[in-house]
Scaffold this motif. Structure first.
Motif, PDB file in Angstrom:
ATOM      1  N   ASN A  20      57.014  83.928  47.614  1.00 10.89           N
ATOM      2  CA  ASN A  20      56.909  82.722  46.789  1.00 10.89           C
ATOM      3  C   ASN A  20      58.279  82.329  46.247  1.00 10.89           C
ATOM      4  OD1 ASN A  20      57.366  84.449  44.543  1.00 10.89           O
ATOM      5  ND2 ASN A  20      55.164  84.853  44.385  1.00 10.89           N
ATOM      6  N   ILE A  22      61.877  80.753  45.320  1.00 14.21           N
ATOM      7  CA  ILE A  22      63.079  80.438  46.095  1.00 14.21           C
ATOM      8  C   ILE A  22      63.072  81.184  47.420  1.00 14.21           C
ATOM      9  CG2 ILE A  22      65.602  80.569  46.133  1.00 14.21           C
ATOM     10  CD1 ILE A  22      65.537  80.278  43.060  1.00 14.21           C
ATOM     11  N   TYR A  24      60.513  82.071  49.311  1.00 18.63           N
ATOM     12  CA  TYR A  24      59.620  81.370  50.235  1.00 18.63           C
ATOM     13  C   TYR A  24      60.294  80.119  50.777  1.00 18.63           C
ATOM     14  CZ  TYR A  24      55.914  78.280  51.846  1.00 18.63           C
ATOM     15  OH  TYR A  24      55.167  77.398  52.599  1.00 18.63           O
ATOM     16  N   GLU A  25      60.904  79.341  49.905  1.00 23.20           N
ATOM     17  CA  GLU A  25      61.539  78.087  50.321  1.00 23.20           C
ATOM     18  C   GLU A  25      62.717  78.338  51.255  1.00 23.20           C
ATOM     19  OE1 GLU A  25      60.198  75.316  49.877  1.00 23.20           O
ATOM     20  OE2 GLU A  25      58.787  75.679  48.244  1.00 23.20           O
ATOM     21  N   TYR A  28      61.307  79.163  54.636  1.00 22.97           N
ATOM     22  CA  TYR A  28      60.832  77.939  55.294  1.00 22.97           C
ATOM     23  C   TYR A  28      62.000  77.175  55.931  1.00 22.97           C
ATOM     24  CZ  TYR A  28      58.453  73.444  55.906  1.00 22.97           C
ATOM     25  OH  TYR A  28      57.929  72.302  56.433  1.00 22.97           O
ATOM     26  N   SER A 195      59.194  78.217  38.925  1.00 23.01           N
ATOM     27  CA  SER A 195      58.632  79.333  39.700  1.00 23.01           C
ATOM     28  C   SER A 195      57.806  80.200  38.765  1.00 23.01           C
ATOM     29  CB  SER A 195      59.757  80.179  40.329  1.00 23.01           C
ATOM     30  OG  SER A 195      60.446  80.907  39.337  1.00 23.01           O
ATOM     31  N   ASP A 216      63.432  72.261  41.100  1.00 18.09           N
ATOM     32  CA  ASP A 216      62.368  72.915  41.864  1.00 18.09           C
ATOM     33  C   ASP A 216      62.973  73.886  42.870  1.00 18.09           C
ATOM     34  OD1 ASP A 216      62.275  71.412  44.760  1.00 18.09           O
ATOM     35  OD2 ASP A 216      62.904  70.062  43.153  1.00 18.09           O
ATOM     36  N   ALA A 218      62.473  74.403  45.998  1.00 15.27           N
ATOM     37  CA  ALA A 218      62.848  73.860  47.310  1.00 15.27           C
ATOM     38  C   ALA A 218      64.257  73.271  47.280  1.00 15.27           C
ATOM     39  CB  ALA A 218      61.841  72.801  47.751  1.00 15.27           C
ATOM     40  N   THR A 219      64.587  72.582  46.195  1.00 15.67           N
ATOM     41  CA  THR A 219      65.933  71.995  46.068  1.00 15.67           C
ATOM     42  C   THR A 219      66.986  73.080  45.951  1.00 15.67           C
ATOM     43  OG1 THR A 219      65.023  70.028  44.986  1.00 15.67           O
ATOM     44  CG2 THR A 219      67.368  70.442  44.693  1.00 15.67           C
ATOM     45  N   ALA A 221      66.795  76.081  47.120  1.00  7.55           N
ATOM     46  CA  ALA A 221      66.898  76.729  48.434  1.00  7.55           C
ATOM     47  C   ALA A 221      67.747  75.897  49.396  1.00  7.55           C
ATOM     48  CB  ALA A 221      65.507  76.961  49.014  1.00  7.55           C
ATOM     49  N   LYS A 222      67.569  74.587  49.389  1.00  7.70           N
ATOM     50  CA  LYS A 222      68.358  73.715  50.272  1.00  7.70           C
ATOM     51  C   LYS A 222      69.845  73.816  49.951  1.00  7.70           C
ATOM     52  CE  LYS A 222      64.684  70.288  50.949  1.00  7.70           C
ATOM     53  NZ  LYS A 222      64.187  68.946  50.543  1.00  7.70           N
TER      54      LYS A 222
END
Length: 267
Positions: A20, A22, A24-25, A28, A195, A216, A218-219, A221-222
């Motif tokens: 789950n 960061i 998990y992202e 992905y 998270s 968030d 996802a951001t 992680a990017k």
């Protein structure tokens, strides 16, 4: 004349704490970019769900390893298992970590020792094990999850902040040592991120969390993935976090500590 085009084998990324947040992202993003994955987490059911999802939807190979990284033998067991299966790790992502909130003289010692094992010892051990082959092969990448907490002391989360300072320092030192080898090390230093971390840590009601427009996962992680691919040594997501990291360098340490303590207090 027949010409045979051999496809390059996919690279593999190993990600700890991948079920789950960061982790998990990041998994992905690596999957979207064609990496096979080795995902490590202690939550067996959630990890299996993630592995199946990525394999079915993205057509990559995913190996799930259920491990409690607070157990000191876990890094060696992970490394040995992958060697036995001839799985070469091209990217190591040391994402697993947790914190605990409270006065140091009142917090649980066993929990803090487990935190040191996960945040520091396991990260260092895994890096030691996988880095040697990366250097030998002349290529590889390591992403270590530090934090904006790394740039100052953290009253009420004293041990956690100290672990993140270690990760930042360790990563910067390794990045310097590895110049010219083809291997890079990146420290990702996010601020408060949406998270389950805050609930587990016990700081969901702290001023720092409640007064912060959290980024968030996802951001984060990017930003981390991009910095890793670009070979950057340190990545701090968000202008505010980058600014604060600079300001604390020129602010008296006792004042910084008082401010952080105030932000860590539960409302």
């Amino acid at each position: 004349m027949n010409t045979t085009h051999q496809r390059q084998p996919k690279k593999t990324a190993l990600i700890t704490g991948a079920a789950n947040g960061i982790g998990y992202e990041l998994a992905y993003i690596f999957a979207l970019n064609g990496y096979n994955l080795v995902l490590v987490d202690r939550m067996a059911e959630k990890l299996a769900e993630v592995a199946n999802k990525f394999q079915d939807e993205l057509g990559i190979s995913v190996k799930a390893i259920v491990k409690d990284l607070s157990i000191k033998t876990s890094p060696e067991e992970i490394f040995t298992e992958l060697q036995q299966e001839f799985i070469k790790v091209d990217v190591l992502v040391n994402n697993a970590g947790f914190g605990i909130h409270g006065l140091f003289n009142e917090t649980n010692l066993n929990t803090e020792l487990e935190m040191l094992q996960v945040n520091l010892v396991c990260l260092t051990h895994l890096t030691k094990l996988f880095l040697k082959d990366m250097v030998k092969q002349g290529e590889g990448k390591v992403l270590n999850l530090s934090s904006a907490a790394a740039f100052q002391p953290g009253p009420l989360m004293a041990v956690y902040f100290a672990t993140k300072a270690y990760i930042l320092s360790f990563s910067q030192a390794l990045a310097s040592e590895l110049e010219g080898t083809g291997v890079t090390v990146t420290a990702l230093c996010p601020g408060p991120t949406e998270s389950a971390f805050h609930e587990r840590t016990g700081i969901a009601g702290a001023k720092q969390v409640e007064n912060n427009n959290m980024m968030d996962a996802a951001t984060v992680a990017k930003i981390g993935y991009r910095a890793l691919m670009e070979g950057k040594t340190v990545a701090i997501p968000g202008f505010k976090n980058r600014l604060l990291a600079e300001i604390v360098r020129f602010t008296p340490r006792n004042l910084v500590t008082k401010i952080v303590k105030n932000m860590q207090e539960i409302k």
